[in-house]
Design a protein around this motif. Structure first.
Motif, PDB file in Angstrom:
ATOM      1  N   GLY A 193       0.807  -1.071   0.102  1.00 24.81           N
ATOM      2  CA  GLY A 193       0.000  -0.028  -0.014  1.00 24.81           C
ATOM      3  C   GLY A 193       0.809   1.349   0.035  1.00 24.81           C
ATOM      4  N   ASP A 194       2.024   1.322  -0.159  1.00 27.20           N
ATOM      5  CA  ASP A 194       2.950   2.427  -0.220  1.00 27.20           C
ATOM      6  C   ASP A 194       2.844   3.155  -1.482  1.00 27.20           C
ATOM      7  OD1 ASP A 194       4.266   1.844   2.371  1.00 27.20           O
ATOM      8  OD2 ASP A 194       5.721   0.873   1.437  1.00 27.20           O
ATOM      9  N   TYR A 195       2.428   2.424  -2.464  1.00 28.80           N
ATOM     10  CA  TYR A 195       2.328   2.939  -3.856  1.00 28.80           C
ATOM     11  C   TYR A 195       0.649   2.308  -4.216  1.00 28.80           C
ATOM     12  CZ  TYR A 195       7.128   4.035  -4.411  1.00 28.80           C
ATOM     13  OH  TYR A 195       8.116   4.623  -4.351  1.00 28.80           O
ATOM     14  N   ALA A 196       0.098   3.190  -4.723  1.00 30.18           N
ATOM     15  CA  ALA A 196      -1.118   3.149  -5.228  1.00 30.18           C
ATOM     16  C   ALA A 196      -1.209   1.684  -6.495  1.00 30.18           C
ATOM     17  CB  ALA A 196      -1.911   4.171  -5.417  1.00 30.18           C
ATOM     18  N   ALA A 197      -0.074   2.051  -7.471  1.00 32.75           N
ATOM     19  CA  ALA A 197      -0.024   1.179  -8.677  1.00 32.75           C
ATOM     20  C   ALA A 197       1.275   0.998  -8.989  1.00 32.75           C
ATOM     21  CB  ALA A 197      -0.819   1.925  -9.669  1.00 32.75           C
ATOM     22  N   GLY A 198       1.592   0.193  -9.888  1.00 34.11           N
ATOM     23  CA  GLY A 198       2.838  -0.054 -10.467  1.00 34.11           C
ATOM     24  C   GLY A 198       2.447  -0.176 -11.996  1.00 34.11           C
ATOM     25  N   TYR A 199       3.337   0.602 -12.799  1.00 34.73           N
ATOM     26  CA  TYR A 199       2.957   0.649 -14.020  1.00 34.73           C
ATOM     27  C   TYR A 199       3.994  -0.199 -14.952  1.00 34.73           C
ATOM     28  CZ  TYR A 199       1.340   3.517 -18.236  1.00 34.73           C
ATOM     29  OH  TYR A 199       0.821   3.899 -19.658  1.00 34.73           O
ATOM     30  N   ARG A 200       3.606  -1.208 -15.936  1.00 40.02           N
ATOM     31  CA  ARG A 200       4.511  -1.657 -16.907  1.00 40.02           C
ATOM     32  C   ARG A 200       3.534  -2.487 -17.972  1.00 40.02           C
ATOM     33  NH1 ARG A 200       9.777  -5.646 -15.200  1.00 40.02           N
ATOM     34  NH2 ARG A 200      10.962  -4.891 -16.976  1.00 40.02           N
ATOM     35  N   ASP A 201       4.188  -3.182 -18.806  1.00 40.42           N
ATOM     36  CA  ASP A 201       3.337  -4.002 -19.741  1.00 40.42           C
ATOM     37  C   ASP A 201       2.409  -5.055 -19.129  1.00 40.42           C
ATOM     38  OD1 ASP A 201       5.168  -6.513 -20.398  1.00 40.42           O
ATOM     39  OD2 ASP A 201       6.460  -5.131 -20.384  1.00 40.42           O
ATOM     40  N   GLU A 202       1.709  -5.815 -20.294  1.00 42.05           N
ATOM     41  CA  GLU A 202       0.829  -6.731 -19.610  1.00 42.05           C
ATOM     42  C   GLU A 202       1.467  -7.898 -19.183  1.00 42.05           C
ATOM     43  OE1 GLU A 202      -1.658  -8.326 -22.608  1.00 42.05           O
ATOM     44  OE2 GLU A 202      -0.566  -7.597 -24.026  1.00 42.05           O
ATOM     45  N   PHE A 203       2.673  -8.272 -20.026  1.00 43.06           N
ATOM     46  CA  PHE A 203       3.393  -9.492 -19.770  1.00 43.06           C
ATOM     47  C   PHE A 203       3.929  -9.723 -18.552  1.00 43.06           C
ATOM     48  CE2 PHE A 203       7.575 -11.606 -20.003  1.00 43.06           C
ATOM     49  CZ  PHE A 203       7.053 -12.948 -20.055  1.00 43.06           C
ATOM     50  N   GLU A 204       4.706  -8.348 -18.118  1.00 42.01           N
ATOM     51  CA  GLU A 204       5.140  -8.189 -16.758  1.00 42.01           C
ATOM     52  C   GLU A 204       4.267  -8.278 -15.578  1.00 42.01           C
ATOM     53  OE1 GLU A 204       8.440  -8.546 -16.220  1.00 42.01           O
ATOM     54  OE2 GLU A 204       9.165  -8.451 -18.222  1.00 42.01           O
ATOM     55  N   ILE A 205       2.990  -7.892 -15.833  1.00 43.33           N
ATOM     56  CA  ILE A 205       1.940  -7.657 -14.848  1.00 43.33           C
ATOM     57  C   ILE A 205       1.523  -9.245 -14.924  1.00 43.33           C
ATOM     58  CG2 ILE A 205      -0.446  -6.961 -14.196  1.00 43.33           C
ATOM     59  CD1 ILE A 205       1.907  -4.931 -14.032  1.00 43.33           C
ATOM     60  N   LYS A 206       1.430  -9.975 -15.736  1.00 43.34           N
ATOM     61  CA  LYS A 206       0.980 -11.334 -15.728  1.00 43.34           C
ATOM     62  C   LYS A 206       1.946 -12.252 -15.046  1.00 43.34           C
ATOM     63  CE  LYS A 206      -2.366 -11.416 -19.461  1.00 43.34           C
ATOM     64  NZ  LYS A 206      -2.517 -11.887 -21.036  1.00 43.34           N
TER      65      LYS A 206
END
Length: 272
Positions: free
Chosen positions: A194-207
């Motif tokens: 919860g320190d950050y609301a979101a992390g931003y990257r490509d769909e492959f890295e998220i999966k």
């Protein structure tokens, strides 16, 4: 007469040899330079990015490694992988200042980069995505749909420093609080906590997160941004037009059907 025939034969031999493909005198300057040093220098970041590239020396492997080696085969020279760049931005800079011939390093095409180097056709098109803290999302939804919350994102968002997502975040989420980090693992952990609301990257890295950290699903939610693409391509010096045409040909004819599923299958196979 014999002397005339001998002269004509010698002239034809010289002319034929001048037309041989391996005669650097008849090659464009960018190709001749590579042929002369007899190596294709390929820039990659020092941090592994499986299944794009990982390992060292003879053990290096991955999709980007396959692409680089295929380009080397087309040129008829061996490939040397340069792995001393700390960031994706530095990889681009190495090509720009001729410290490397090409960069094959899971490299995203961005507006600023297009102003300094040439890019091949993309060999994969990934959708941009977010890993979002569930509690933050709940507290900020106020009855709105998820896509509305993301469109008006105003929380703490993190991304890898000096990466394409540094550029994408500032363009796509102008109301956000930007928090670049050097490590993606750190970003994921801070979103989970919860320190950050979101992390931003490509769909492959998220999966990949669900494969590497299945517990993350309890505190985070993966959100794909369907209308924002991350085009991954090979970078070439802006003046290396003939090298660019060879690179582009290799991509278009041999690496034009890579998708996220194939990437994930390859990643899982390499992890076994």
């Amino acid at each position: 007469m014999k002397k005339l025939f001998a002269f004509l034969f010698a002239l034809m031999a010289v002319s034929a040899s001048a037309q041989l493909p391996n005669s650097t005198a008849q090659l464009p300057p960018d190709i001749a330079q590579i042929k002369k040093k007899n190596v294709l220098v390929v820039a990659m970041t020092k941090k592994d990015q499986p299944p794009f590239f990982s390992g060292e020396g003879e053990a290096i492997k991955g999709l980007d490694v396959d692409i680089a080696r295929r380009i080397g085969v087309m040129l008829g020279v061996p490939v040397e992988f340069r792995r001393d760049a700390d960031s994706f931005a530095e990889v681009v800079e190495q090509v720009r200042v001729n410290k490397a011939d090409i960069a094959v390093s899971k490299l995203s095409v961005t507006g600023p980069r297009l102003q300094t180097v040439r890019f091949s056709a993309p060999y994969i098109r990934l959708k941009q995505a977010l890993i979002v803290n569930r509690l933050w999302l709940s507290q900020n939804s106020n009855g709105k749909e998820v896509y509305e919350v993301i469109r008006d994102f105003h929380g703490k968002i993190s991304f890898i420093r000096n990466s394409s997502y540094d550029t994408f975040a500032r363009s796509n989420f102008p109301k956000a609080n930007f928090n670049p980090e050097d490590s993606w693992d750190v970003i994921v952990d801070k979103v989970m906590s919860g320190d950050y609301a979101a992390g931003y990257r490509d769909e492959f890295e998220i999966k990949k997160i669900s494969f590497e950290k299945p517990e993350a699903a309890l505190s985070t939610k993966a959100i794909t941004i369907s209308d924002s693409l991350d085009n991954i391509a090979v970078a070439v010096h802006w003046n290396s037009t003939h090298l660019w045409s060879i690179v582009d040909y290799v991509i278009r004819t041999e690496f034009n059907n890579v998708d996220t599923k194939k990437l994930m299958d390859r990643y899982k196979a390499e992890k076994k």
